[in-house]
Design a protein around this motif. Structure first.
Motif, mmCIF file in Angstrom:
data_model
loop_
_atom_site.group_PDB
_atom_site.id
_atom_site.type_symbol
_atom_site.label_atom_id
_atom_site.label_comp_id
_atom_site.label_asym_id
_atom_site.label_seq_id
_atom_site.Cartn_x
_atom_site.Cartn_y
_atom_site.Cartn_z
ATOM 1 N N GLY A 97 -20.433 -15.440 38.497
ATOM 2 C CA GLY A 97 -20.259 -15.744 39.906
ATOM 3 C C GLY A 97 -20.690 -14.628 40.832
ATOM 4 O O GLY A 97 -20.610 -14.770 42.058
ATOM 5 N N GLY A 98 -21.154 -13.505 40.271
ATOM 6 C CA GLY A 98 -21.588 -12.378 41.085
ATOM 7 C C GLY A 98 -22.912 -12.658 41.769
ATOM 8 O O GLY A 98 -23.663 -13.561 41.379
ATOM 9 N N ARG A 99 -23.214 -11.849 42.777
ATOM 10 C CA ARG A 99 -24.416 -12.089 43.567
ATOM 11 C C ARG A 99 -25.203 -10.806 43.791
ATOM 12 O O ARG A 99 -24.655 -9.697 43.792
ATOM 13 C CB ARG A 99 -24.041 -12.700 44.928
ATOM 14 C CG ARG A 99 -23.411 -14.065 44.831
ATOM 15 C CD ARG A 99 -23.161 -14.660 46.204
ATOM 16 N NE ARG A 99 -22.243 -13.827 46.967
ATOM 17 C CZ ARG A 99 -21.995 -13.981 48.262
ATOM 18 N NH1 ARG A 99 -22.621 -14.938 48.943
ATOM 19 N NH2 ARG A 99 -21.148 -13.208 48.885
ATOM 20 N N LEU A 100 -26.473 -11.001 43.988
ATOM 21 C CA LEU A 100 -27.409 -9.944 44.374
ATOM 22 C C LEU A 100 -27.686 -10.075 45.860
ATOM 23 O O LEU A 100 -27.885 -11.191 46.364
ATOM 24 C CB LEU A 100 -28.708 -10.106 43.584
ATOM 25 C CG LEU A 100 -29.952 -9.367 44.086
ATOM 26 C CD1 LEU A 100 -29.787 -7.861 43.949
ATOM 27 C CD2 LEU A 100 -31.189 -9.858 43.324
ATOM 28 N N ALA A 101 -27.703 -8.956 46.592
ATOM 29 C CA ALA A 101 -28.023 -8.978 48.022
ATOM 30 C C ALA A 101 -29.087 -7.932 48.317
ATOM 31 O O ALA A 101 -28.895 -6.746 48.020
ATOM 32 C CB ALA A 101 -26.778 -8.734 48.863
ATOM 33 N N LEU A 102 -30.194 -8.377 48.874
ATOM 34 C CA LEU A 102 -31.269 -7.495 49.320
ATOM 35 C C LEU A 102 -31.212 -7.447 50.838
ATOM 36 O O LEU A 102 -31.324 -8.491 51.498
ATOM 37 C CB LEU A 102 -32.632 -8.016 48.861
ATOM 38 C CG LEU A 102 -32.753 -8.419 47.386
ATOM 39 C CD1 LEU A 102 -34.167 -8.923 47.097
ATOM 40 C CD2 LEU A 102 -32.380 -7.276 46.470
ATOM 41 N N LEU A 103 -31.062 -6.246 51.397
ATOM 42 C CA LEU A 103 -30.837 -6.091 52.833
ATOM 43 C C LEU A 103 -31.936 -5.253 53.467
ATOM 44 O O LEU A 103 -32.384 -4.265 52.884
ATOM 45 C CB LEU A 103 -29.491 -5.416 53.104
ATOM 46 C CG LEU A 103 -28.262 -5.955 52.372
ATOM 47 C CD1 LEU A 103 -27.030 -5.162 52.790
ATOM 48 C CD2 LEU A 103 -28.078 -7.441 52.633
ATOM 49 N N TRP A 104 -32.348 -5.653 54.663
ATOM 50 C CA TRP A 104 -33.245 -4.841 55.474
ATOM 51 C C TRP A 104 -32.874 -4.988 56.943
ATOM 52 O O TRP A 104 -32.544 -6.096 57.394
ATOM 53 C CB TRP A 104 -34.707 -5.280 55.322
ATOM 54 C CG TRP A 104 -35.367 -4.918 54.054
ATOM 55 C CD1 TRP A 104 -35.989 -3.733 53.744
ATOM 56 C CD2 TRP A 104 -35.517 -5.744 52.885
ATOM 57 N NE1 TRP A 104 -36.510 -3.779 52.470
ATOM 58 C CE2 TRP A 104 -36.235 -4.998 51.919
ATOM 59 C CE3 TRP A 104 -35.112 -7.053 52.569
ATOM 60 C CZ2 TRP A 104 -36.560 -5.511 50.667
ATOM 61 C CZ3 TRP A 104 -35.422 -7.557 51.324
ATOM 62 C CH2 TRP A 104 -36.141 -6.792 50.383
ATOM 63 N N ASN A 105 -32.955 -3.920 57.697
ATOM 64 C CA ASN A 105 -32.975 -3.995 59.143
ATOM 65 C C ASN A 105 -34.436 -4.130 59.564
ATOM 66 O O ASN A 105 -35.232 -3.205 59.373
ATOM 67 C CB ASN A 105 -32.370 -2.733 59.769
ATOM 68 C CG ASN A 105 -30.859 -2.791 59.825
ATOM 69 O OD1 ASN A 105 -30.286 -3.793 60.243
ATOM 70 N ND2 ASN A 105 -30.211 -1.716 59.415
ATOM 71 N N ARG A 106 -34.801 -5.278 60.129
ATOM 72 C CA ARG A 106 -36.192 -5.527 60.533
ATOM 73 C C ARG A 106 -36.274 -5.321 62.047
ATOM 74 O O ARG A 106 -36.097 -6.254 62.828
ATOM 75 C CB ARG A 106 -36.615 -6.938 60.143
ATOM 76 C CG ARG A 106 -36.479 -7.198 58.647
ATOM 77 C CD ARG A 106 -37.128 -8.503 58.242
ATOM 78 N NE ARG A 106 -36.489 -9.663 58.857
ATOM 79 C CZ ARG A 106 -36.841 -10.921 58.602
ATOM 80 N NH1 ARG A 106 -37.825 -11.179 57.737
ATOM 81 N NH2 ARG A 106 -36.216 -11.927 59.187
#
Length: 256
Positions: A131-140
C-alpha cells in the motif's frame, strides 16, 4: 522541471550542489502545505527521502510527525540536513543498502532526475510497504515579471539552450514510471511567489546549470541578471508538481 531524463549522467552538475549548501537551504522554496498534507492523508508513518539535499522536504514531513530517513550522496548537503535532526545515510540511491527496511512513502523532492530510473524504480518497489507510494516532487517555477524570456536573452550568452530551457513536460517521466509497473496520479498546486532582486539571484545560483559556470562567467551573469530586475523584484508563477505512484500489484491485491 522535470528536466530532461538523461540529466543523471552529468555527474559534474549532479555533484555541484554541496558548494552552495547553505544558500540552497536558505533560498530554495519549500513545497506547498497542501501537497505535503495530501501525501500524508493515507496514514503515512515512515518516509524515505531520496536525494534529500539539505532536508527541505524531509523537515516538512518530520514536522508532521512522520519518521523520516534521508539518503543523500553529498556530505556538505548532509551536514545541513543532519542539523535538522533528520537521520541521514550518505550514499547515492543506486548504491544505498536498504538492509530490509521498508517505508510507507518514498519521496524524490527535486532529485528524481539525478538517479538512473532503470535502477531506482525497481529498488523503490522493493522498499515500499504494502500500500506504500512513490512521490516525485518538483517546484516548477517560471518568472513572469521580468519574464523567463527576458532572462534567457542574457542566459544564452553563458550557456547552451538545453541548460536554461526549463521544460515542464512530465510525459517522459510518467511513461518511465508506468513502464516500471506503477499506477500514477498526477497533481499540481498553483503558486505565485514574490522575490526581491537578491533573493531571486540567490535562488538561481542554487541550480546546477549556474553552479557549474566558471567563476568569472558566473559573476558577470549574476550582475547582468540583476540589472534586468528593478526594485519591485521578481514575480514568479507556476506550480508544484506531485507525481504519486503505487505499484500495480498492490492495487490489484487490495481489490480481492
Amino acid at each position: 522541471m522535470p528536466p530532461r531524463s538523461d540529466l543523471y549522467t552529468n555527474r559534474i552538475r549532479a555533484n555541484s550542489f554541496g558548494a552552495a549548501a547553505m544558500r540552497y537551504d536558505a533560498y530554495r522554496p519549500h513545497y506547498p502545505d497542501a501537497l505535503i498534507d495530501d501525501l500524508l492523508a493515507a496514514d503515512v508513518r515512515t518516509c524515505l527521502d531520496v536525494g534529500a539535499g539539505t532536508g527541505i522536504a524531509s523537515k516538512q514531513f518530520a514536522d508532521r510527525g512522520v519518521d523520516v530517513l534521508a539518503v543523500e550522496p553529498d556530505e556538505r548537503m548532509a551536514t545541513v540536513l543532519r542539523a535538522k535532526l533528520i537521520p541521514t545515510e550518505i550514499a547515492t540511491f543506486e548504491q544505498w543498502d536498504p538492509s530490509g527496511r521498508r517505508f510507507d512513502l518514498v519521496v524524490f523532492a527535486a532529485s528524481y532526475h539525478w538517479v538512473d530510473p532503470a535502477v531506482a524504480l525497481p529498488k523503490v518497489a522493493g522498499v515500499l510497504n504494502d500500500g506504500g507510494r512513490l512521490a516525485l516532487l518538483w517546484n516548477r517555477l517560471r518568472p513572469v515579471a521580468p519574464s523567463q524570456e527576458q532572462f534567457d536573452e542574457i542566459n544564452r550568452d553563458y550557456m547552451p539552450p538545453e541548460a536554461y530551457d526549463r521544460n515542464h513536460d512530465a510525459s517522459g517521466v510518467l511513461a518511465t514510471v508506468r513502464a516500471a509497473g506503477f499506477d500514477i496520479d498526477q497533481r499540481t498546486y498553483s503558486r505565485t511567489l514574490q522575490f526581491s532582486r537578491e533573493q531571486w539571484l540567490e535562488v538561481l545560483f542554487t541550480f546546477s546549470n549556474y553552479l557549474t559556470l566558471p567563476q568569472d562567467a558566473a559573476a558577470e551573469l549574476r550582475r547582468r541578471l540583476g540589472e534586468r530586475i528593478d526594485d519591485s523584484g521578481v514575480t514568479v508563477g507556476g506550480d508544484a508538481l506531485a507525481i504519486v505512484a503505487d505499484r500495480k500489484s498492490t492495487r490489484l491485491n487490495s481489490s480481492h
